[in-house]
Design an enzyme around this catalytic site. Structure first.
Site, PDB file in Angstrom:
ATOM      1  N   ALA A  65      -5.106  11.340   0.549  1.00 40.43           N
ATOM      2  CA  ALA A  65      -3.929  10.498   0.739  1.00 40.43           C
ATOM      3  C   ALA A  65      -4.216   9.448   1.798  1.00 40.43           C
ATOM      4  O   ALA A  65      -5.086   9.625   2.656  1.00 40.43           O
ATOM      5  CB  ALA A  65      -2.719  11.340   1.151  1.00 40.43           C
ATOM      6  N   ASP A  66      -3.472   8.360   1.716  1.00 39.99           N
ATOM      7  CA  ASP A  66      -3.542   7.326   2.751  1.00 39.99           C
ATOM      8  C   ASP A  66      -2.138   6.782   2.975  1.00 39.99           C
ATOM      9  O   ASP A  66      -1.416   6.490   2.013  1.00 39.99           O
ATOM     10  CB  ASP A  66      -4.481   6.194   2.342  1.00 39.99           C
ATOM     11  CG  ASP A  66      -4.690   5.211   3.480  1.00 39.99           C
ATOM     12  OD1 ASP A  66      -5.335   5.594   4.480  1.00 39.99           O
ATOM     13  OD2 ASP A  66      -4.192   4.074   3.394  1.00 39.99           O
ATOM     14  N   THR A  67      -1.759   6.651   4.238  1.00 39.32           N
ATOM     15  CA  THR A  67      -0.417   6.211   4.603  1.00 39.32           C
ATOM     16  C   THR A  67      -0.483   4.926   5.409  1.00 39.32           C
ATOM     17  O   THR A  67      -1.352   4.766   6.263  1.00 39.32           O
ATOM     18  CB  THR A  67       0.302   7.301   5.426  1.00 39.32           C
ATOM     19  OG1 THR A  67       0.381   8.506   4.658  1.00 39.32           O
ATOM     20  CG2 THR A  67       1.711   6.870   5.812  1.00 39.32           C
ATOM     21  N   THR A 101       2.660   5.867   0.991  1.00 40.58           N
ATOM     22  CA  THR A 101       1.539   6.797   0.926  1.00 40.58           C
ATOM     23  C   THR A 101       0.982   6.809  -0.486  1.00 40.58           C
ATOM     24  O   THR A 101       1.730   7.007  -1.449  1.00 40.58           O
ATOM     25  CB  THR A 101       1.944   8.225   1.322  1.00 40.58           C
ATOM     26  OG1 THR A 101       2.425   8.230   2.673  1.00 40.58           O
ATOM     27  CG2 THR A 101       0.743   9.182   1.237  1.00 40.58           C
ATOM     28  N   GLY A 102      -0.313   6.568  -0.591  1.00 43.43           N
ATOM     29  CA  GLY A 102      -1.007   6.749  -1.854  1.00 43.43           C
ATOM     30  C   GLY A 102      -1.583   8.155  -1.881  1.00 43.43           C
ATOM     31  O   GLY A 102      -2.183   8.599  -0.898  1.00 43.43           O
TER      32      GLY A 102
END
Length: 205
Positions: A65-67, A101-102
């Site tokens: 994940a990336d935020t 978030t991805g």
């Protein structure tokens, strides 16, 4: 058949959120470049980085994940230093912003082809007005320095949040409902899917 889940992140917040789901996992942090490409839209950015993290780690089932915090189109990642954290907090003061978030779940059983399932989740956050003294004090705690947008809603920074519309866990770093759905679609059962798991309905016997 359930595969052992690998979390491609060194974030303690994401580990804690997975623990809340009751999902067993091991941690293998991904080493990827999280720089924003020139002209890259925020949604495309968080999804690209999440996918790159998932691809950078070995495992039959990988979650990444990336935020990012987005204010008036600007992506606010982790601050470079204390001065950058002060700049971000001053910009967020008294405004509404978006947290994106991805999330990517990558499944590669054995020698088979990899399958990726992903989502981008958005949460709206309203920030209280902050004065220079408040900002300097908060930065001095050290809490903002490794957080997207330079604040932690689950920490002291939560005192500056006036309202949230959407997933709170998304602001922390991992949207739980959407992550659970991606894991289920990838074939990874959740604790409540197992025979003898928590009863549905929650009523008295």
């Amino acid at each position: 058949m359930a595969f052992r889940l690998v979390l491609a992140s060194q974030s303690p917040r994401r580990r804690e959120l997975l623990d809340q789901l009751g999902v067993a996992h091991e941690v293998r942090p991904a080493n990827t470049d999280e720089s924003v490409h020139p002209g890259e839209p925020a949604r495309a950015y968080v999804l690209r980085v999440a996918r790159e993290k998932a691809r950078a780690v070995e495992g039959e089932l990988v979650l990444a994940a990336d935020t990012a915090v987005v204010l008036r189109g600007e992506v606010l990642g982790k601050p470079r230093d204390a001065e950058d954290a002060r700049r971000m907090l001053a910009a967020l003061s008294g405004t509404a912003h978006e947290v994106l978030t991805g999330v990517c779940v990558r499944r590669r059983p054995g020698r088979g082809s990899a399958v990726e399932l992903d989502a981008v989740v958005s949460t709206a956050v309203r920030f209280a007005p902050l004065g220079p003294a408040e900002i300097s004090w908060y930065v001095a705690t050290g809490e903002p320095l490794d957080k997207a947008g330079a604040y932690a809603i689950q920490g002291v920074g939560g005192a500056f949040v006036l309202g949230v519309e959407g997933s709170v866990s998304n602001v922390v770093g991992l949207p739980l409902a959407e992550t659970a759905e991606l894991l289920r679609r990838a074939g990874h059962p959740l604790p409540w899917d197992a025979p003898g798991g928590p009863a549905q309905g929650g009523g008295a016997p």
